[in-house]
Design a protein around this motif. Structure first.
Motif, short mmCIF file in Angstrom:
data_model
loop_
_atom_site.label_atom_id
_atom_site.label_comp_id
_atom_site.label_asym_id
_atom_site.label_seq_id
_atom_site.Cartn_x
_atom_site.Cartn_y
_atom_site.Cartn_z
N GLY A 109 -28.79 -11.76 67.77
CA GLY A 109 -27.59 -12.03 68.57
C GLY A 109 -27.06 -13.41 68.31
O GLY A 109 -27.67 -14.24 67.64
N GLY A 110 -25.87 -13.69 68.88
CA GLY A 110 -25.23 -14.98 68.69
C GLY A 110 -23.74 -14.80 68.48
O GLY A 110 -23.26 -13.66 68.32
N ILE A 111 -23.02 -15.89 68.50
CA ILE A 111 -21.59 -15.83 68.18
C ILE A 111 -21.31 -16.83 67.06
O ILE A 111 -21.77 -17.98 67.10
N PHE A 112 -20.58 -16.34 66.04
CA PHE A 112 -20.19 -17.17 64.89
C PHE A 112 -18.69 -17.40 64.99
O PHE A 112 -17.92 -16.47 65.22
N MET A 113 -18.28 -18.66 64.83
CA MET A 113 -16.85 -18.97 64.92
C MET A 113 -16.41 -19.84 63.74
O MET A 113 -17.04 -20.86 63.46
N TYR A 114 -15.36 -19.42 63.07
CA TYR A 114 -14.65 -20.35 62.18
C TYR A 114 -13.18 -20.25 62.58
O TYR A 114 -12.43 -19.43 62.04
N PRO A 115 -12.77 -21.04 63.58
CA PRO A 115 -11.42 -20.87 64.13
C PRO A 115 -10.35 -21.44 63.21
O PRO A 115 -10.64 -22.24 62.32
N ALA A 116 -9.12 -21.04 63.47
CA ALA A 116 -7.98 -21.76 62.90
C ALA A 116 -7.94 -23.10 63.62
O ALA A 116 -8.44 -23.22 64.74
N ASP A 117 -7.41 -24.13 63.00
CA ASP A 117 -7.28 -25.40 63.71
C ASP A 117 -6.01 -26.12 63.30
O ASP A 117 -5.23 -25.62 62.48
N ALA A 118 -5.80 -27.28 63.88
CA ALA A 118 -4.49 -27.94 63.76
C ALA A 118 -4.28 -28.69 62.44
O ALA A 118 -3.22 -29.23 62.20
N ARG A 119 -5.31 -28.68 61.57
CA ARG A 119 -5.16 -29.45 60.33
C ARG A 119 -4.03 -28.92 59.45
O ARG A 119 -3.18 -29.66 58.99
N GLU A 120 -4.10 -27.62 59.18
CA GLU A 120 -3.07 -27.00 58.33
C GLU A 120 -2.59 -25.74 59.04
O GLU A 120 -3.12 -24.65 58.81
N PRO A 121 -1.58 -25.89 59.91
CA PRO A 121 -1.16 -24.76 60.77
C PRO A 121 -0.82 -23.48 60.00
O PRO A 121 -0.99 -22.39 60.53
N GLY A 179 -7.50 -20.78 59.54
CA GLY A 179 -8.94 -20.78 59.34
C GLY A 179 -9.32 -20.99 57.89
O GLY A 179 -8.47 -21.15 57.02
N LYS A 180 -10.62 -20.95 57.63
CA LYS A 180 -11.11 -21.20 56.28
C LYS A 180 -11.49 -19.90 55.56
O LYS A 180 -11.31 -19.77 54.36
N LEU A 181 -12.02 -18.97 56.33
CA LEU A 181 -12.59 -17.78 55.70
C LEU A 181 -11.51 -16.81 55.26
O LEU A 181 -10.42 -16.77 55.83
N MET A 191 -18.79 -7.38 68.05
CA MET A 191 -17.33 -7.44 68.10
C MET A 191 -16.86 -8.53 67.13
O MET A 191 -17.57 -9.53 66.93
N ALA A 192 -15.68 -8.35 66.54
CA ALA A 192 -15.15 -9.33 65.59
C ALA A 192 -13.64 -9.43 65.77
O ALA A 192 -12.93 -8.43 65.60
N THR A 193 -13.15 -10.62 66.13
CA THR A 193 -11.71 -10.80 66.32
C THR A 193 -11.24 -12.08 65.62
O THR A 193 -12.06 -12.91 65.20
N HIS A 237 -5.80 -13.29 49.00
CA HIS A 237 -6.67 -14.42 49.37
C HIS A 237 -6.33 -14.99 50.74
O HIS A 237 -6.64 -16.14 51.02
N GLN A 238 -5.70 -14.19 51.59
CA GLN A 238 -5.28 -14.74 52.88
C GLN A 238 -6.47 -15.10 53.76
O GLN A 238 -7.53 -14.49 53.68
N ARG A 239 -6.25 -16.15 54.54
CA ARG A 239 -7.31 -16.65 55.42
C ARG A 239 -7.12 -16.12 56.83
O ARG A 239 -6.03 -15.70 57.21
N VAL A 240 -8.21 -16.20 57.59
CA VAL A 240 -8.16 -15.66 58.95
C VAL A 240 -9.16 -16.41 59.82
O VAL A 240 -10.21 -16.84 59.34
N ALA A 241 -8.81 -16.57 61.09
CA ALA A 241 -9.77 -17.13 62.04
C ALA A 241 -10.81 -16.07 62.34
O ALA A 241 -10.50 -14.88 62.37
N VAL A 242 -12.05 -16.48 62.56
CA VAL A 242 -13.12 -15.51 62.76
C VAL A 242 -13.96 -15.85 63.99
O VAL A 242 -14.44 -16.98 64.13
N PHE A 243 -14.10 -14.87 64.87
CA PHE A 243 -15.02 -14.94 66.00
C PHE A 243 -15.82 -13.64 65.95
O PHE A 243 -15.24 -12.57 66.13
N LEU A 244 -17.10 -13.71 65.69
CA LEU A 244 -17.85 -12.45 65.60
C LEU A 244 -19.26 -12.58 66.13
O LEU A 244 -19.82 -13.66 66.19
N GLY A 245 -19.81 -11.43 66.52
CA GLY A 245 -21.20 -11.38 66.97
C GLY A 245 -21.36 -10.64 68.28
O GLY A 245 -20.72 -9.60 68.49
#
Ligand code: AHG
Ligand code: MN
Ligand code: MN
Length: 336
Positions: free
Chosen positions: A257-269, A273-275, A294-296, A311-319
């Protein structure tokens, strides 16, 4: 213990559930074989002269490691001639790779991140390969990037290989998630975990906290609440882990179990995200959902996103379901 090989699992799964036609079985076995070869190269390290950078950049502007390129070549070569594919696409190639005319073409298309966790290659930390399988659209003649623009829900299989203390293959064909361990002496994949399930509750999170000053308010709120522990609004203490190989972080989450996050952030609107959606987020989201998680992207299921670019990027919240639901809800309500 009765040993079940990958081949036996795939054949029996087809007999029982009709979910793995022969051509898909061939595809999975070829990918698994390529991963075995990559695992061997990874294991050699300096002795195989595979460490270090390659003095080239990929389409994402990242410096390629020698192993990024080698793993990409291994996967391409293994999958070109078998007749099971119409085209491939990879993190390490700007455009799609149609099967050359000298080979027969099949009805599937394969996407991969040949080597995930590249920053860990040279420090002997677990890395992996991620792959996603989709069907070629009916009547497709010469494959184009447009043919790949299918939402993750249309994946027919997804998986990853893990090159760590043990080499593993985690696979879903839409009927649960199973894990195979490579028997290095025999060279065969053996089923070692059946029907993996992610617990809905967790007290462990994974995020690169060095980016915290760039986060958007819903993420800051959520991480602050976790850090506040037992006396905070969530009423429990949380532990943190960040390996910087998504495969390895996801593997831990599949196991405990756990939650993994690679969010979008304000650096490059305009870079959410990176992934990358098609060969990192989509296959992992399919595996996570198949394991009861769940993964959103903070707003919708990753698997429901209609891709626009390879190659599009997306914010990731999963677990773990309850925590992913919580941070997703924070994006909906805004932050007080
Ligand atoms: P890749 O090596 O394929 O480029 O992917 C690396 C990804 C992912 O595996 C990991 O979770 C993340 O990048 C690590 O990012 P940070 O460098 O920000 O920690
Ligand atoms: Mn990656
Ligand atoms: Mn990669």
């Amino acid at each position: 213990m009765k040993r079940v090989s990958l081949t036996q699992y795939l054949v029996e799964e087809q007999r029982l559930n009709n979910s793995i036609p022969a051509e898909l079985r061939l595809l999975i076995e070829v990918v698994a074989r390529a991963c075995k070869t990559i695992s061997h190269a990874v294991g050699k390290g300096a002795l195989g002269e595979v460490l270090g950078s390659a003095e080239s950049e990929n389409i994402q502007g990242e410096v390629q490691k020698k192993l990024d390129i080698l793993s990409n070549e291994i996967l391409l070569e293994a999958n070109e001639w078998g007749g099971h594919l119409a085209a491939m696409a990879s993190e390490e190639m700007e455009s799609i790779h149609p099967i050359p005319n000298r080979y027969p073409k099949g009805e599937y298309m394969l996407l991969f991140d040949p080597l995930d966790g590249s920053s860990n290659i040279d420090v002997n930390v677990t890395i992996g390969t991620i792959f996603s399988v989709i069907k070629a659209p009916d009547g497709m003649a010469m494959p184009t990037e447009k043919d790949f623009m299918q939402a993750g829900d249309l994946q027919v299989a997804a998986g990853y290989a893990l090159y760590g203390p043990q080499t593993m293959l985690v696979l879903t064909t839409g009927n649960g998630v199973n894990c195979f361990t490579l028997d290095r002496e025999m060279g065969s994949w053996v089923l070692t975990q059946k029907n993996m399930q992610i617990p809905a509750e967790t007290q462990e999170f994974a995020i690169n906290a060095s980016n915290s000053r760039h986060w958007y308010p819903p993420v800051t709120r959520y991480v602050d609440e976790m850090l506040a522990g037992k006396t905070g609004p969530l009423g429990k203490d949380f532990n943190m882990r960040w390996i910087a190989s998504m495969v390895t972080d996801v593997h831990r989450i599949l196991n405990r179990g756990g939650i993994f996050m690679y969010p979008a952030d304000a650096r490059e609107p305009d870079k959410p995200g990176k992934l990358r959606l098609m060969y990192e987020a989509n296959p992992m989201a399919m595996i996570v959902e198949q394991a009861g998680g769940m993964a959103t992207d903070g707003h919708q299921r990753i698997l429901a996103i209609q891709p626009q670019k390879l190659h599009q990027r997306v914010a990731v919240f999963l677990g773990s379901k309850n925590e992913v639901a919580r941070v997703t809800a924070y994006h909906q309500v805004g932050v007080p």
